[in-house]
Design an enzyme around this catalytic site. Sequence first.
Site, short mmCIF file in Angstrom:
data_model
loop_
_atom_site.label_atom_id
_atom_site.label_comp_id
_atom_site.label_asym_id
_atom_site.label_seq_id
_atom_site.Cartn_x
_atom_site.Cartn_y
_atom_site.Cartn_z
N CYS A 1 12.96 11.41 7.44
CA CYS A 1 13.06 11.04 8.86
C CYS A 1 14.49 11.18 9.36
O CYS A 1 14.73 11.31 10.56
CB CYS A 1 12.54 9.63 9.07
N GLU B 1 9.10 16.64 14.67
CA GLU B 1 9.77 16.65 13.38
C GLU B 1 9.31 17.85 12.56
O GLU B 1 8.11 18.08 12.41
CB GLU B 1 9.43 15.37 12.60
N GLU C 1 9.71 1.57 10.73
CA GLU C 1 10.70 2.65 10.60
C GLU C 1 9.91 3.94 10.75
O GLU C 1 9.17 4.34 9.85
CB GLU C 1 11.40 2.56 9.24
N LYS D 1 0.87 -1.18 0.00
CA LYS D 1 0.00 0.00 0.00
C LYS D 1 0.91 1.24 0.00
O LYS D 1 1.46 1.63 1.02
CB LYS D 1 -0.89 -0.03 1.24
#
Length: 494
Positions: A300, A397, A266, A190
């Site tokens: 990331c 973030e 992750e 997906k």
Amino acid sequence: MSVNDQPSDPRESTVVDDVAKQLLVDGKWRPATGGGTFPVEDPSTTTTLCSVADATSDDALEALAAADRAQSSWAAHPPRERGEILRRAFETITSRHEDLALLMTLEMGKPLAESRAEITYAAEFFRWFAEEAVRIDGDYTVSPNGRGRVLVLRQPVGPALMVTPWNFPMAMGTRKIGPAVAAGCTMVMKPAHQTPLTMLALGDILTEAGLPDGVLNIVTAHGAGSVMRPMIEDGRARKLTFTGSTPVGRKLIEQSAGQVLNVSMELGGNAPFLVFDDADVDAAVDGAMLAKMRNVGEACTAANRFYVHDSVAEEFTRKLTERMEALHVGRGVDDGIEVGPLIDAGQLDKVVELVDDAVAKGARVETGGSRGDGQGHYYLPTVLTGVPSSARMTREEIFGPVAPITTFTEEHEATAAANDTEFGLVSYVYTRDVQRALRISETLQAGMVGLNQGVVSNAAAPFGGVKHSGIGREGGKVGIDEYLETKYVAVGGL
């Protein structure tokens, strides 16, 4: 620093038109049940590139059924041939390098130079795991009492559900598909709804390379939950691998508990970038530009917090600001563009909020600090100084082209600040003192450390984090382990 919007090239329409816009289920391209579709946007112009199939829960379960049917025969497929399929796919990706890069830039926004680099990086996972397919080992030893044998087998975990993000639409796919193919696992993929085209192109390449029907199934959908949850709860899947935000990762882990799925995650990062008094400042600035501005900061692994020693802070800030101001912002398909748009309006709004929050709490804008003036989702490359620990961006973030700088005087201050986060994906350290380099690398709570370099990604190295940044590792020799189970056979009668 300027934003440059240019008219489209005819080749843009060609690469989009050449991609299948349907679901890949059991080796066949087909529309979604009911014919639903959703649009794919060019973030540099906010115009629609095309529409792709919007899968339903029934479509997802059909894809999982196909993967389940193919699992036993695929697990028995010769390892050498599994590797050869990956090798052929690697060669095809390499031969279509330019078209794939353009397609990626159109749907994701990153400059062509960065898309080309990602295509090369993505292909390396197929080359690496093509070679690992024939190196799956086991063990055979004499039992300690001498009256039997211990046989250890390594077998594929089974059908795997895969969810990939929009920021590296091909590399995050090959990093999962490569080891799964090598290990003998079937898959349902997906991709992110913002960037499905690159994954659809990859599915076509793998089919062309000889991957049997049902081994890789691709389900595109605007809403992830409507297709993922039914597959997670179904019971036929045995593995879930996800790359994305920590909040979504937590939800998927919770959903996976019912079927006790093997999970690898992750997740998010909050990478510190430490510059000590003995660092080569010019090298540190070069590394900072890579660690911060790769993928427009939407990574990331992006440096999220800069901790710079007082004695070099002025020089580092001045040089970094000059480099950021010199960047050319605009449509990634145009020559000379170094910074493209953010992925969508929501991500742009988040960056604006974080910068405004930091400035309201006392941070100073050295350059940037505002939206771009193009049609797309642009934010100007930004350097902030005097960022207080209370600013939201020290905890969250940024996922954008913003470099917040804070100074320190003592080593322990820097490491304590670096570790003061729930995340632990990657940290960066610049120092010329070998003892300090090793000491700091051991002290930092991160799965990866960039020591005097601003990029850690490497297909031959284990990628992953600690704490809330994830579970498991992708790439390197251990990457295939995520798709293998260990079986022990007790051999008697000897």
